[in-house]
Design a protein around this motif. Structure first.
Motif, PDB file in Angstrom:
ATOM      1  N   ARG A 114      48.847  69.549   0.973  1.00 42.95           N
ATOM      2  CA  ARG A 114      50.053  69.915   0.249  1.00 42.95           C
ATOM      3  C   ARG A 114      50.218  71.433   0.314  1.00 42.95           C
ATOM      4  NH1 ARG A 114      48.213  69.098  -4.270  1.00 42.95           N
ATOM      5  NH2 ARG A 114      48.642  66.896  -4.560  1.00 42.95           N
ATOM      6  N   PHE A 115      51.199  71.896   1.071  1.00 41.20           N
ATOM      7  CA  PHE A 115      51.459  73.330   1.166  1.00 41.20           C
ATOM      8  C   PHE A 115      52.581  73.695   0.215  1.00 41.20           C
ATOM      9  CE2 PHE A 115      50.130  73.276   5.912  1.00 41.20           C
ATOM     10  CZ  PHE A 115      48.819  73.107   5.520  1.00 41.20           C
ATOM     11  N   ASN A 116      52.393  74.748  -0.527  1.00 40.94           N
ATOM     12  CA  ASN A 116      53.473  75.213  -1.386  1.00 40.94           C
ATOM     13  C   ASN A 116      54.689  75.551  -0.541  1.00 40.94           C
ATOM     14  OD1 ASN A 116      51.950  74.912  -3.696  1.00 40.94           O
ATOM     15  ND2 ASN A 116      51.142  76.998  -3.612  1.00 40.94           N
ATOM     16  N   SER A 117      55.859  75.216  -1.045  1.00 38.83           N
ATOM     17  CA  SER A 117      57.085  75.247  -0.240  1.00 38.83           C
ATOM     18  C   SER A 117      57.499  76.654   0.141  1.00 38.83           C
ATOM     19  CB  SER A 117      58.223  74.585  -1.013  1.00 38.83           C
ATOM     20  OG  SER A 117      58.415  75.238  -2.255  1.00 38.83           O
ATOM     21  N   GLY A 118      58.268  76.698   1.224  1.00 41.73           N
ATOM     22  CA  GLY A 118      58.829  77.966   1.653  1.00 41.73           C
ATOM     23  C   GLY A 118      60.080  78.303   0.878  1.00 41.73           C
ATOM     24  N   ASP A 119      60.759  79.371   1.277  1.00 45.06           N
ATOM     25  CA  ASP A 119      61.934  79.839   0.544  1.00 45.06           C
ATOM     26  C   ASP A 119      63.205  79.090   0.920  1.00 45.06           C
ATOM     27  OD1 ASP A 119      60.372  81.692  -0.747  1.00 45.06           O
ATOM     28  OD2 ASP A 119      60.675  83.221   0.808  1.00 45.06           O
ATOM     29  N   SER A 120      63.212  78.418   2.060  1.00 47.96           N
ATOM     30  CA  SER A 120      64.435  77.760   2.513  1.00 47.96           C
ATOM     31  C   SER A 120      64.093  76.461   3.226  1.00 47.96           C
ATOM     32  CB  SER A 120      65.231  78.684   3.439  1.00 47.96           C
ATOM     33  OG  SER A 120      64.457  79.003   4.590  1.00 47.96           O
ATOM     34  N   ILE A 121      65.108  75.625   3.374  1.00 44.66           N
ATOM     35  CA  ILE A 121      64.969  74.344   4.065  1.00 44.66           C
ATOM     36  C   ILE A 121      65.693  74.439   5.404  1.00 44.66           C
ATOM     37  CG2 ILE A 121      65.370  71.857   3.957  1.00 44.66           C
ATOM     38  CD1 ILE A 121      63.432  72.923   1.850  1.00 44.66           C
ATOM     39  N   PRO A 122      65.049  74.110   6.513  1.00 44.31           N
ATOM     40  CA  PRO A 122      65.733  74.145   7.812  1.00 44.31           C
ATOM     41  C   PRO A 122      66.964  73.230   7.795  1.00 44.31           C
ATOM     42  CG  PRO A 122      63.361  73.903   8.101  1.00 44.31           C
ATOM     43  CD  PRO A 122      63.626  73.736   6.651  1.00 44.31           C
ATOM     44  N   SER A 123      67.994  73.649   8.485  1.00 41.76           N
ATOM     45  CA  SER A 123      69.272  72.915   8.431  1.00 41.76           C
ATOM     46  C   SER A 123      69.143  71.494   8.967  1.00 41.76           C
ATOM     47  CB  SER A 123      70.332  73.682   9.223  1.00 41.76           C
ATOM     48  OG  SER A 123      69.933  73.823  10.584  1.00 41.76           O
ATOM     49  N   LYS A 124      68.385  71.275  10.029  1.00 44.86           N
ATOM     50  CA  LYS A 124      68.229  69.918  10.569  1.00 44.86           C
ATOM     51  C   LYS A 124      67.555  69.013   9.548  1.00 44.86           C
ATOM     52  CE  LYS A 124      67.959  71.304  15.432  1.00 44.86           C
ATOM     53  NZ  LYS A 124      67.082  71.422  16.617  1.00 44.86           N
ATOM     54  N   MET A 125      66.529  69.545   8.891  1.00 41.50           N
ATOM     55  CA  MET A 125      65.820  68.737   7.912  1.00 41.50           C
ATOM     56  C   MET A 125      66.715  68.430   6.719  1.00 41.50           C
ATOM     57  SD  MET A 125      62.959  67.234   7.567  1.00 41.50           S
ATOM     58  CE  MET A 125      62.752  66.021   6.292  1.00 41.50           C
ATOM     59  N   GLU A 126      67.482  69.396   6.289  1.00 43.75           N
ATOM     60  CA  GLU A 126      68.398  69.174   5.166  1.00 43.75           C
ATOM     61  C   GLU A 126      69.427  68.096   5.513  1.00 43.75           C
ATOM     62  OE1 GLU A 126      71.633  71.575   2.381  1.00 43.75           O
ATOM     63  OE2 GLU A 126      70.274  72.680   3.708  1.00 43.75           O
ATOM     64  N   THR A 127      69.970  68.177   6.713  1.00 43.39           N
ATOM     65  CA  THR A 127      70.956  67.183   7.141  1.00 43.39           C
ATOM     66  C   THR A 127      70.352  65.788   7.164  1.00 43.39           C
ATOM     67  OG1 THR A 127      72.097  68.844   8.498  1.00 43.39           O
ATOM     68  CG2 THR A 127      72.510  66.522   9.017  1.00 43.39           C
ATOM     69  N   CYS A 128      69.153  65.674   7.698  1.00 49.45           N
ATOM     70  CA  CYS A 128      68.506  64.362   7.809  1.00 49.45           C
ATOM     71  C   CYS A 128      68.152  63.793   6.439  1.00 49.45           C
ATOM     72  CB  CYS A 128      67.249  64.478   8.671  1.00 49.45           C
ATOM     73  SG  CYS A 128      67.561  64.779  10.425  1.00 49.45           S
ATOM     74  N   ILE A 129      67.563  64.559   5.583  1.00 47.10           N
ATOM     75  CA  ILE A 129      67.096  64.037   4.308  1.00 47.10           C
ATOM     76  C   ILE A 129      68.260  63.656   3.408  1.00 47.10           C
ATOM     77  CG2 ILE A 129      66.894  66.220   3.029  1.00 47.10           C
ATOM     78  CD1 ILE A 129      64.304  63.381   3.040  1.00 47.10           C
ATOM     79  N   LEU A 130      69.338  64.440   3.445  1.00 47.13           N
ATOM     80  CA  LEU A 130      70.504  64.096   2.624  1.00 47.13           C
ATOM     81  C   LEU A 130      71.189  62.859   3.152  1.00 47.13           C
ATOM     82  CD1 LEU A 130      72.079  67.579   1.784  1.00 47.13           C
ATOM     83  CD2 LEU A 130      70.467  66.210   0.455  1.00 47.13           C
ATOM     84  N   ALA A 131      71.281  62.720   4.472  1.00 49.55           N
ATOM     85  CA  ALA A 131      71.916  61.525   5.042  1.00 49.55           C
ATOM     86  C   ALA A 131      71.135  60.268   4.700  1.00 49.55           C
ATOM     87  CB  ALA A 131      72.028  61.683   6.558  1.00 49.55           C
ATOM     88  N   PHE A 132      69.828  60.379   4.640  1.00 47.24           N
ATOM     89  CA  PHE A 132      69.001  59.189   4.407  1.00 47.24           C
ATOM     90  C   PHE A 132      68.789  58.903   2.924  1.00 47.24           C
ATOM     91  CE2 PHE A 132      65.022  56.770   4.186  1.00 47.24           C
ATOM     92  CZ  PHE A 132      65.280  55.766   5.111  1.00 47.24           C
ATOM     93  N   GLU A 133      68.617  59.944   2.118  1.00 49.71           N
ATOM     94  CA  GLU A 133      68.229  59.742   0.730  1.00 49.71           C
ATOM     95  C   GLU A 133      69.370  59.908  -0.277  1.00 49.71           C
ATOM     96  OE1 GLU A 133      65.539  58.719  -0.616  1.00 49.71           O
ATOM     97  OE2 GLU A 133      63.977  58.897   0.895  1.00 49.71           O
ATOM     98  N   ASP A 134      70.265  60.840  -0.040  1.00 41.70           N
ATOM     99  CA  ASP A 134      71.219  61.180  -1.107  1.00 41.70           C
ATOM    100  C   ASP A 134      72.436  61.880  -0.501  1.00 41.70           C
ATOM    101  OD1 ASP A 134      72.479  61.794  -3.479  1.00 41.70           O
ATOM    102  OD2 ASP A 134      70.758  62.795  -4.388  1.00 41.70           O
TER     103      ASP A 134
END
Length: 770
Positions: free
Chosen positions: A47-67
């Motif tokens: 478990r790595f403590n999170s970075g300051d931002s979310i990559p755009s591809k990951m944001e697009t994928c997670i929102l499309a799938f989860e919320d």
């Protein structure tokens, strides 16, 4: 309703909720965000403590799938909740939860709460509260840092590195989509488990993104063709010793962005591996490399030993921080200090003859003596006897004070503890401190400004491995540490060192890259050092055994220097220091002695010296002599007409220096003999080499138990001289040409007297101890 609303409102604000990052794995990143090493969290989770931002591809994928409506709802999606209720009643089991990303964040933070209608109500209230306090970007970041990604992998950062071996910013569409579908059923699918189902879910998500116009057709086709990893990948262990250091200094559980370069780190590890076989063939089991950027004072490479996984004795020990005997690595600092204070000229001749101070009898590495050697050459050749003589003149306590001011804080004992052995490795320091001090020399030149005599204490600040940690040269030095002129002269002298024999093309290499470098070898061949300096980099290398075991051939020249040169080869091209002319002055010197020229010095040169106050005096070795008309014999007024004498300047070394100097300098001209009938009036033709005044001598017994003996030695200018030896006023023998005498004596104080056949006499006292 109002009465019921009060407790509901209180519950809204009173339910505890901790969204902070806690108990994370420790990760070390290079300056570009590439992973160098990591250690699992104490609960066994990656478990790595999170970075300051979310990559755009990951944001697009997670929102499309989860919320999909994440940016439009207040934390709960009411239509989705009603839809979930309808589906669950229809199927008479839970098939949909209607949870938003905010709901899932709350559920992850509440850790292990049972799934029930009551818990769902609590989660919804807390989700509304989270939305009141945090931005959508913060909520998404916190969710991705706590989401489960299968097995013992928690959070986006850990998942990206465990499954794909790269940071989230560098994930492809296919990789981002793969990770996006994992939190929905982390126990059911992840790389290495239910491979076909995972591909099906990933490709379904990719099709959704393509249909919504998030991807181009070629991107979609390529993404669907990408293979899944068969299993989680082992995390890199490229800088394990730096990871241990970071944890030991209170940064456990953090993701630390360092100044290191993964490329340089991997190359340094490779260099260690290349040299490992040869070194371990001689049972030399450990080595370390440290590379510093001079300007920023930041670490570029930290190879504290062989990388973990190599089952070598002591390889787990960080030898960059280990305190070891310094060998000869302190000699340049003494040289620079004496130049700065006017106690030394760069090329003045130093006595390189046998020396004994009490029971301390230093020897050069080669066991040979040069008689007289220029100071800069003595430094380049790392002569021990000349260094001890220099320290005796300069003082141990002043040197300790300056070394500490230059960051060598491990040199922290008293002058009486170290004595003159300090300059030969009698003290201990670390590769970290030594490399930093050499970098301080380089920064002294870099920070020098024309017409400025101001130098900064922070030139010798300790390096940093944290990225972008500011280094500012502020705060005047407490002591007069070497200035730019003295440092430049010192580093110039260190460019003259002989290159390792293993590097047969070193002469070509030297012409393309000028390096000031110094080696060191500790007593007993336990530590080998080599430190190189350019305006851009400092490369420090230590080689030895972490156990402290010495080995033949474990020298700085043979074991450490070849690694140092290999490291410089991998670095970009380097420059060299411009002479700091405003901190130098031209002085006319004797060409043969290197001292300021006296009236008797006929051959002179002009050299740059760093101190406006030169305290070494005029050349002591040139003197006027008087010869007969033919120039063959020396004469004086008692035996030869003054009007017929020839006056000539002659270069004359003291007897002991001359004895050794003549062996290596065939052009040295000895004094002509006195003409027949002329009395030799000089009293400096003979010198006792051993023992020296006040020496304490231990004479061991022979193997058979017989009384042992010691060899005393005298040198004489006149090869035909006869020397008479007396001990305690008793004649014990005579010698010719080779003036050595075996001495046997009882314990106690004694007097040695030597007398030559011209009447010159020398005396000293010594002691025999049990």
């Amino acid at each position: 309703m109002g009465i019921i609303g009060i407790p509901i409102g209180l519950l809204f604000f009173l339910f505890p909720l901790d969204l902070s990052d806690s108990g994370g794995s420790t990760a070390v990143l290079d300056k570009n965000g590439l992973l160098l090493a990591a250690r699992i969290a104490e609960d066994g989770q990656w478990r790595f403590n999170s970075g300051d931002s979310i990559p755009s591809k990951m944001e697009t994928c997670i929102l499309a799938f989860e919320d999909r409506y994440f940016y439009y709802h207040p934390g709960i999606n009411v239509p989705a909740l009603f839809r979930a209720v309808y589906l669950n009643l229809k199927h008479r089991r839970i098939v949909s939860g209607g949870s938003t990303i905010t709901n899932q964040l709350v559920r992850a933070a509440r850790k292990g709460k049972s799934r029930s209608l009551y818990e769902k109500l609590v989660e919804n209230m807390l989700a509304l509260r989270v939305e009141m306090y945090y931005s959508k970007a913060e909520i998404l970041r916190m969710y991705l840092s706590k989401a489960p990604f299968g097995g013992n992998v928690v959070g986006l950062e850990a998942a990206a590195w465990r499954y794909f071996g790269r940071s989230p910013e560098n994930l492809s569409w296919a990789e981002s989509a793969t990770l996006a579908v994992l939190p929905n059923a982390p126990a059911l699918i992840y790389p290495g488990k239910n491979h076909d189902l995972l591909i099906k879910k990933r490709n379904k998500l990719l099709k959704m993104l393509f249909d919504r116009g998030k991807m181009e057709a070629f991107e979609y086709e390529l993404a669907c063709m990408e293979e899944l990893p068969e299993r989680p990948q082992p995390l890199p262990r490229i800088a394990p010793h730096l990871l241990n250091k970071i944890i030991s200094r209170g940064e456990r559980g953090k993701v630390v962005r360092t100044s290191l370069s993964r490329v340089y780190q991997e190359k340094c590890n490779h260099i260690l591996e290349i040299h490992r076989q040869a070194l371990q063939g001689n049972y030399i089991m450990n080595a370390a490399i440290l590379v510093l950027d001079v300007k920023s004072n930041q670490v570029l490479c930290y190879a504290g030993n062989y990388p973990e996984g190599k089952a070598f004795p002591g390889s787990e020990i960080d030898m960059i921080d280990a305190k070891r005997s310094t060998g000869s690595t302190l000699k340049p600092f003494l040289f620079a200090l004496m130049l700065q204070e006017g106690k030394l000229m760069p090329e003045q001749l130093l006595a390189d003859v046998p020396l004994q101070i009490g029971r301390f009898r230093p020897e050069n590495f080669t066991k040979q003596f040069s008689g007289a050697v220029p100071a800069n050459l003595a430094l380049a050749r790392s002569l021990n006897v000349t260094a001890v003589r220099m320290l005796k003149e300069y003082g141990v306590q002043p040197l300790i004070r300056h070394l500490q001011d230059m960051g060598l804080n491990s040199i922290n004992r008293s002058a009486s503890h170290y004595g003159l052995t300090l300059i030969l490795g009698g003290g201990e320091s670390s590769l970290w401190e030594l490399s930093a001090a050499y970098a301080g020399l380089a920064r002294t030149l870099a920070s020098y400004r024309t017409n400025s005599s101001t130098y900064f204490k922070n030139n010798y600040a300790q390096p940093s491995y944290h990225l972008n940690q500011c280094f500012e040269s502020t705060g005047l030095s407490e002591f007069a540490n070497p200035g730019a002129g003295a440092v430049w002269s010192t580093l110039e002298a260190l460019t003259e060192s002989n290159r390792p024999e293993e590097n047969m093309s070193w002469e070509i290499y030297q012409s393309s890259r000028k390096i000031a470098w110094k080696t060191g070898t500790s007593y007993g061949f336990k530590d080998a050092w080599s430190i190189g300096v350019t305006p851009e980099y400092v490369v420090g290398v230590w080689v030895g055994n972490a156990s402290g075991e010495g080995r033949p051939g474990l020298t700085g020249f043979q074991a450490a220097a070849p690694l140092m040169f290999d490291v410089f080869k991998m670095l970009p091209a380097t420059s060299w220091f411009d002479p700091p002319y405003d901190d130098l002055m031209e002085v006319e010197v004797c060409r043969k002695s290197g001292y300021k020229a006296s009236p008797d010095c006929l051959e002179r040169d002009t050299v740059w010296v760093p101190s406006p106050t030169v305290k070494t005096g005029l050349c002591p070795y040139h003197t006027k002599i008087y010869l007969d008309k033919a120039g063959k014999y020396r004469v004086n007024a008692q035996c030869y007409p003054v009007s017929d004498m020839l006056t000539q300047s002659w270069f004359v070394l003291p007897p002991a220096m001359e004895w050794y100097y003549r062996r290596q300098n065939s052009d040295y001209q000895i004094l002509p003999p006195y003409a027949p009938g002329c009395l030799d009036e000089s009293s400096d033709n003979m010198e006792i080499i051993y023992p020296q005044s006040g020496t304490s001598i231990f004479i061991p017994k022979e193997v058979e138990g017989l009384e042992g003996f010691s060899i005393f030695e005298v040198v004489h200018r006149n090869p035909k001289a006869e020397v008479y030896w007396y001990m305690d006023n008793q004649l014990i023998g005579t010698t010719q040409r080779n003036h050595q005498m075996k001495i046997k004596a009882l314990p106690g104080d004694h007097q040695l007297t030597v007398l030559d056949n011209s009447g010159e006499i020398k005396k000293l006292r010594f002691s025999i101890v049990k």
